[in-house]
Motif scaffolding. Sequence first.
Motif, PDB file in Angstrom:
ATOM      1  N   PRO A 222      35.992  45.364  59.353  1.00  0.00           N
ATOM      2  CA  PRO A 222      35.885  45.622  58.210  1.00  0.00           C
ATOM      3  C   PRO A 222      35.624  44.111  57.218  1.00  0.00           C
ATOM      4  O   PRO A 222      35.963  43.180  57.780  1.00  0.00           O
ATOM      5  N   PRO A 223      35.290  44.337  55.963  1.00  0.00           N
ATOM      6  CA  PRO A 223      35.431  42.978  55.165  1.00  0.00           C
ATOM      7  C   PRO A 223      36.871  42.682  54.713  1.00  0.00           C
ATOM      8  O   PRO A 223      37.705  43.362  54.771  1.00  0.00           O
ATOM      9  N   GLU A 224      36.870  41.204  55.079  1.00  0.00           N
ATOM     10  CA  GLU A 224      38.321  40.737  54.694  1.00  0.00           C
ATOM     11  C   GLU A 224      38.467  40.417  53.358  1.00  0.00           C
ATOM     12  O   GLU A 224      38.476  39.480  52.597  1.00  0.00           O
ATOM     13  N   ASN A 225      39.026  41.483  52.444  1.00  0.00           N
ATOM     14  CA  ASN A 225      39.066  41.411  51.127  1.00  0.00           C
ATOM     15  C   ASN A 225      40.517  40.837  50.666  1.00  0.00           C
ATOM     16  O   ASN A 225      40.757  40.758  49.421  1.00  0.00           O
ATOM     17  N   CYS A 226      41.544  40.713  51.707  1.00  0.00           N
ATOM     18  CA  CYS A 226      42.746  40.200  51.442  1.00  0.00           C
ATOM     19  C   CYS A 226      42.722  38.702  51.578  1.00  0.00           C
ATOM     20  O   CYS A 226      42.817  38.364  52.768  1.00  0.00           O
ATOM     21  N   TYR A 227      42.633  37.987  50.473  1.00  0.00           N
ATOM     22  CA  TYR A 227      42.338  36.589  50.700  1.00  0.00           C
ATOM     23  C   TYR A 227      43.181  35.678  49.805  1.00  0.00           C
ATOM     24  O   TYR A 227      43.695  36.226  48.652  1.00  0.00           O
ATOM     25  N   SER A 228      43.550  34.286  50.186  1.00  0.00           N
ATOM     26  CA  SER A 228      44.373  33.804  49.144  1.00  0.00           C
ATOM     27  C   SER A 228      44.086  32.114  49.909  1.00  0.00           C
ATOM     28  O   SER A 228      43.817  31.935  51.221  1.00  0.00           O
TER      29      SER A 228
ATOM     30  N   TRP B  53      45.526  34.421  44.960  1.00  0.00           N
ATOM     31  CA  TRP B  53      45.107  35.275  46.061  1.00  0.00           C
ATOM     32  C   TRP B  53      44.674  36.528  45.350  1.00  0.00           C
ATOM     33  O   TRP B  53      44.871  36.685  44.168  1.00  0.00           O
ATOM     34  N   GLU B  54      44.346  37.430  46.269  1.00  0.00           N
ATOM     35  CA  GLU B  54      43.358  38.552  45.902  1.00  0.00           C
ATOM     36  C   GLU B  54      43.420  39.601  46.951  1.00  0.00           C
ATOM     37  O   GLU B  54      43.473  39.291  48.120  1.00  0.00           O
ATOM     38  N   ASN B  55      43.151  40.848  46.485  1.00  0.00           N
ATOM     39  CA  ASN B  55      42.881  41.873  47.404  1.00  0.00           C
ATOM     40  C   ASN B  55      41.465  42.943  46.658  1.00  0.00           C
ATOM     41  O   ASN B  55      40.760  42.266  45.915  1.00  0.00           O
ATOM     42  N   ASP B  56      41.394  43.985  47.176  1.00  0.00           N
ATOM     43  CA  ASP B  56      40.156  45.030  46.561  1.00  0.00           C
ATOM     44  C   ASP B  56      40.357  45.467  45.132  1.00  0.00           C
ATOM     45  O   ASP B  56      39.619  45.903  44.356  1.00  0.00           O
ATOM     46  N   LYS B  57      41.685  45.311  44.531  1.00  0.00           N
ATOM     47  CA  LYS B  57      42.276  45.677  43.249  1.00  0.00           C
ATOM     48  C   LYS B  57      42.660  44.652  42.173  1.00  0.00           C
ATOM     49  O   LYS B  57      42.220  44.870  41.002  1.00  0.00           O
TER      50      LYS B  57
ATOM     51  N   GLU C 239      35.589  45.459  44.151  1.00  0.00           N
ATOM     52  CA  GLU C 239      36.420  45.276  45.365  1.00  0.00           C
ATOM     53  C   GLU C 239      36.194  44.113  46.331  1.00  0.00           C
ATOM     54  O   GLU C 239      37.065  43.764  46.968  1.00  0.00           O
ATOM     55  N   TYR C 240      35.203  43.584  46.307  1.00  0.00           N
ATOM     56  CA  TYR C 240      34.833  42.322  47.106  1.00  0.00           C
ATOM     57  C   TYR C 240      35.564  41.073  46.367  1.00  0.00           C
ATOM     58  O   TYR C 240      35.887  41.047  45.335  1.00  0.00           O
ATOM     59  N   PRO C 241      35.794  40.049  47.093  1.00  0.00           N
ATOM     60  CA  PRO C 241      36.509  38.780  46.769  1.00  0.00           C
ATOM     61  C   PRO C 241      35.781  37.723  45.648  1.00  0.00           C
ATOM     62  O   PRO C 241      34.531  37.917  45.911  1.00  0.00           O
ATOM     63  N   ILE C 242      36.482  37.664  44.801  1.00  0.00           N
ATOM     64  CA  ILE C 242      35.839  36.720  43.724  1.00  0.00           C
ATOM     65  C   ILE C 242      36.350  35.312  43.517  1.00  0.00           C
ATOM     66  O   ILE C 242      35.901  34.623  42.832  1.00  0.00           O
TER      67      ILE C 242
ATOM     68  N   SER D  93      31.618  30.522  33.449  1.00  0.00           N
ATOM     69  CA  SER D  93      33.065  30.346  33.337  1.00  0.00           C
ATOM     70  C   SER D  93      33.711  31.880  34.000  1.00  0.00           C
ATOM     71  O   SER D  93      33.442  32.806  33.240  1.00  0.00           O
ATOM     72  N   TYR D  94      35.009  31.283  34.582  1.00  0.00           N
ATOM     73  CA  TYR D  94      35.815  32.711  34.790  1.00  0.00           C
ATOM     74  C   TYR D  94      36.513  33.396  33.508  1.00  0.00           C
ATOM     75  O   TYR D  94      37.071  34.282  33.544  1.00  0.00           O
ATOM     76  N   HIS D  95      36.338  32.547  32.448  1.00  0.00           N
ATOM     77  CA  HIS D  95      36.959  33.315  31.139  1.00  0.00           C
ATOM     78  C   HIS D  95      35.874  34.065  30.576  1.00  0.00           C
ATOM     79  O   HIS D  95      36.016  34.700  29.221  1.00  0.00           O
ATOM     80  N   GLU D  96      34.738  34.452  31.044  1.00  0.00           N
ATOM     81  CA  GLU D  96      33.629  35.289  30.632  1.00  0.00           C
ATOM     82  C   GLU D  96      33.315  36.295  31.420  1.00  0.00           C
ATOM     83  O   GLU D  96      33.200  35.948  32.981  1.00  0.00           O
ATOM     84  N   ASP D  97      33.153  37.563  31.006  1.00  0.00           N
ATOM     85  CA  ASP D  97      33.096  38.796  32.034  1.00  0.00           C
ATOM     86  C   ASP D  97      31.599  38.827  32.140  1.00  0.00           C
ATOM     87  O   ASP D  97      30.995  39.344  31.105  1.00  0.00           O
ATOM     88  N   THR D  98      31.137  38.612  33.304  1.00  0.00           N
ATOM     89  CA  THR D  98      29.641  39.061  33.443  1.00  0.00           C
ATOM     90  C   THR D  98      29.476  40.303  34.430  1.00  0.00           C
ATOM     91  O   THR D  98      28.354  40.349  34.911  1.00  0.00           O
ATOM     92  N   GLY D  99      30.432  41.032  34.523  1.00  0.00           N
ATOM     93  CA  GLY D  99      30.233  42.248  35.558  1.00  0.00           C
ATOM     94  C   GLY D  99      31.358  42.402  36.666  1.00  0.00           C
ATOM     95  O   GLY D  99      31.651  43.467  37.110  1.00  0.00           O
ATOM     96  N   GLU D 100      31.907  41.218  37.096  1.00  0.00           N
ATOM     97  CA  GLU D 100      33.017  41.206  37.684  1.00  0.00           C
ATOM     98  C   GLU D 100      34.190  41.345  37.379  1.00  0.00           C
ATOM     99  O   GLU D 100      35.340  41.364  37.912  1.00  0.00           O
ATOM    100  N   GLY D 101      34.531  41.057  35.870  1.00  0.00           N
ATOM    101  CA  GLY D 101      35.827  40.778  35.369  1.00  0.00           C
ATOM    102  C   GLY D 101      36.044  39.327  34.685  1.00  0.00           C
ATOM    103  O   GLY D 101      35.058  38.525  34.661  1.00  0.00           O
ATOM    104  N   LEU D 102      37.304  38.890  34.409  1.00  0.00           N
ATOM    105  CA  LEU D 102      37.505  37.701  33.904  1.00  0.00           C
ATOM    106  C   LEU D 102      39.064  37.276  33.759  1.00  0.00           C
ATOM    107  O   LEU D 102      39.716  38.056  34.412  1.00  0.00           O
TER     108      LEU D 102
END
Length: 391
Positions: free
Chosen positions: A112-118, A130-134, A169-172, A186-195
């Motif tokens: 499976p995809p490795e979505n739990c990452y740090s 660190w992150e996961n799918d949520k 759900e995928y790593p960002i 910039s990660y301070h701007e939401d382009t569809g994945e969050g911010l």
Amino acid sequence: MNPLKTISSLVVAFALFSFIPKEKTIVVKVKNNLNKVRSFETIALTKSFLKVNDLSSLGIRDKKTGKLVVTQLVDVDGNGTMDELLFQPVVAPKTTQEFEVITISESEKPKPPENCYSRFVPERTDDYTWENDKVAFRVYGPVAQKMIEDKIPGGTLSSGVDAWLKRVEYPIINKWYEKTINKKGSYHEDTGEGLDNFHVGASRGVGGIAVKDKDDYYYSKNYTQWKTITTGPIRTSFYLKYADWDANGNKIMESKIISLDLGNRMSKFETSLKGAKEIVAGLTLHEKKGIVTGNKKKGWLSYYEPIGDSEIGTAIVASKEYFCSFETYDTPKADLSNAYATLKVKNNKVIYYSGFAWKKQGQINNAQEWQEYLNQFSQNINNPLEVSLAK
């Protein structure tokens, strides 16, 4: 050659072979005592529990369906030998499910995809993220601290926990850092994945700790050491150490292992601490436009507030073993207003969970749904799945 002798020899050999004892299959039983389906709860099997010498070639098969389940091997102490075999069963209400531990090649294991990452992020001073799918989080290291102390722009002095509001759900992590550092966005701007629009400053953010003495709160500076333990499809975990710090004359010694599992909104903080019998874990109140709620019996504290064009719920949850009470500290000083959960330190350790839900993600949409999530999470950690070996 006498044919009769040959046949006789084969019969004897077959008879002897049939009496060779077959290796007994290891069967793991997972019992759910609650009247609800349990999923996204991680089981960690050790060599001593399974009574084996090596975990590296083992897999898990659902005995009922015959399907292989996703597993992850973890070298907890970093000595090159795998110490835990992780998997996440789905167990029906009030049932016991059985899983077979089998020998399996690497190519046969589910991928499976490795979505739990740090990882440590040296290209952005020295964040650890660190992150996961949520959800996703970060904390700040000694270089960021020294920049503040030396009055160099761009530093951060905080042992609070930052929240990165992802809605995919995928790593960002790598993607967001790369586009910001290379000035492609910039990660301070939401382009569809969050911010990242969650301000931490000197606050406790989402789960930073403090020691309370009378009416004052004391806490560490940035972490000083880090070590990644594991990343994978089921869990990411890592170690942080902090320089000894002062709590009104008491020397506090602090280190922690933080882990985040697939499907969970709450990071687990296993904090080793000397110098205090209690700590508080905090949630920043930002502009104080939200609502603090808590449930002492169920062991959770929540803050639900507007953020940007959406809303966010943050929380601290701990088992009955650690959770004592909660309170709100309101001050005009910038970033120092926090909601605090008071937690016991037992045998120099305290375990709690902290995390969040962002309405714009589209999964938890109001304060009521957030509190229901916390009730369910609390019920799970206070009634863990029971794991045993079939006899």
